[in-house]
Scaffold this motif. Structure first.
Motif, PDB file in Angstrom:
ATOM      1  N   GLY A   1       0.784  -1.368  -0.213  1.00 29.67           N
ATOM      2  CA  GLY A   1      -0.219   0.200   0.182  1.00 29.67           C
ATOM      3  C   GLY A   1       0.827   1.432   0.136  1.00 29.67           C
ATOM      4  O   GLY A   1       0.544   2.366  -0.676  1.00 29.67           O
ATOM      5  N   THR A   2       1.901   0.937   0.247  1.00 27.63           N
ATOM      6  CA  THR A   2       3.222   2.222   0.273  1.00 27.63           C
ATOM      7  C   THR A   2       3.691   2.188  -0.680  1.00 27.63           C
ATOM      8  O   THR A   2       4.535   0.943  -1.181  1.00 27.63           O
ATOM      9  CB  THR A   2       3.776   2.681   2.165  1.00 27.63           C
ATOM     10  N   SER A   3       4.702   3.320  -1.392  1.00 26.23           N
ATOM     11  CA  SER A   3       5.292   3.321  -2.211  1.00 26.23           C
ATOM     12  C   SER A   3       6.673   3.329  -1.773  1.00 26.23           C
ATOM     13  O   SER A   3       7.999   3.339  -1.911  1.00 26.23           O
ATOM     14  CB  SER A   3       5.297   4.267  -2.977  1.00 26.23           C
ATOM     15  N   SER A   4       6.927   4.605  -0.708  1.00 27.45           N
ATOM     16  CA  SER A   4       8.511   5.017   0.045  1.00 27.45           C
ATOM     17  C   SER A   4       8.564   3.771   1.016  1.00 27.45           C
ATOM     18  O   SER A   4       7.953   3.095   1.788  1.00 27.45           O
ATOM     19  CB  SER A   4       8.389   6.411   0.697  1.00 27.45           C
ATOM     20  N   TRP A   5      10.086   3.946   1.188  1.00 31.76           N
ATOM     21  CA  TRP A   5      10.305   3.317   2.067  1.00 31.76           C
ATOM     22  C   TRP A   5      10.134   3.817   4.346  1.00 31.76           C
ATOM     23  O   TRP A   5      10.272   2.598   5.076  1.00 31.76           O
ATOM     24  CB  TRP A   5      12.570   2.982   2.155  1.00 31.76           C
ATOM     25  N   GLU A   6       9.854   4.840   4.451  1.00 33.03           N
ATOM     26  CA  GLU A   6       9.104   5.044   5.354  1.00 33.03           C
ATOM     27  C   GLU A   6       9.362   4.919   6.467  1.00 33.03           C
ATOM     28  O   GLU A   6       9.189   4.017   7.124  1.00 33.03           O
ATOM     29  CB  GLU A   6       9.995   6.649   5.675  1.00 33.03           C
ATOM     30  N   PRO A   7       7.216   4.737   6.000  1.00 28.71           N
ATOM     31  CA  PRO A   7       6.686   4.070   6.460  1.00 28.71           C
ATOM     32  C   PRO A   7       6.671   2.457   6.437  1.00 28.71           C
ATOM     33  O   PRO A   7       6.363   2.231   8.545  1.00 28.71           O
ATOM     34  CB  PRO A   7       4.984   4.095   5.903  1.00 28.71           C
ATOM     35  N   ARG A   8       6.918   1.932   5.149  1.00 33.00           N
ATOM     36  CA  ARG A   8       7.424   0.625   5.540  1.00 33.00           C
ATOM     37  C   ARG A   8       8.030   0.300   7.175  1.00 33.00           C
ATOM     38  O   ARG A   8       8.461  -0.595   7.642  1.00 33.00           O
ATOM     39  CB  ARG A   8       7.880  -0.103   4.466  1.00 33.00           C
TER      40      ARG A   8
END
Length: 108
Positions: free
Chosen positions: A80-87
């Motif tokens: 659902g997310t494209s950037s690594w920070e929320p992951r």
């Protein structure tokens, strides 16, 4: 006739002696392997036997469900997310909160 019988008996005895030599060599090889294994296993600590029974099975099942849920949530966040920070943040959050959730769900 007796010479033929003696010759056959001698051939049988040779075959039996050869088989005995092979068996003795295999027994010696097995003895050395068992001695080597005993030496190595003496150095390795033995683990305590795991719990068995109905309650332990329920606890294992509940823990497995918590782990499966955490993995599913991580996959959903990853997709659902494209950037690594929320992951990375969600993964860290799962690592910190996962054991607490497992303890709350599987408590006695």
């Amino acid at each position: 006739m007796s010479k033929e019988r003696a010759r056959r008996r001698e051939a049988r005895e040779r075959e039996l002696a050869a088989a005995a030599v092979v068996r003795a060599a295999e027994a010696e090889k097995r003895r050395r392997r068992e001695a080597r294994r005993a030496t190595l296993t003496r150095l390795v600590p033995t683990s305590a036997p795991g719990q068995s029974g109905t309650l332990a099975a329920r606890r294992r099942q509940a823990t497995g469900l918590v782990v499966a849920g955490v993995v599913c949530l991580n996959v959903l966040v990853f997709l659902g997310t494209s950037s690594w920070e929320p992951r990375a943040l969600f993964l860290l959050l799962c690592v910190l909160v996962g054991p607490i959730a497992a303890a709350l769900i599987t408590r006695k």
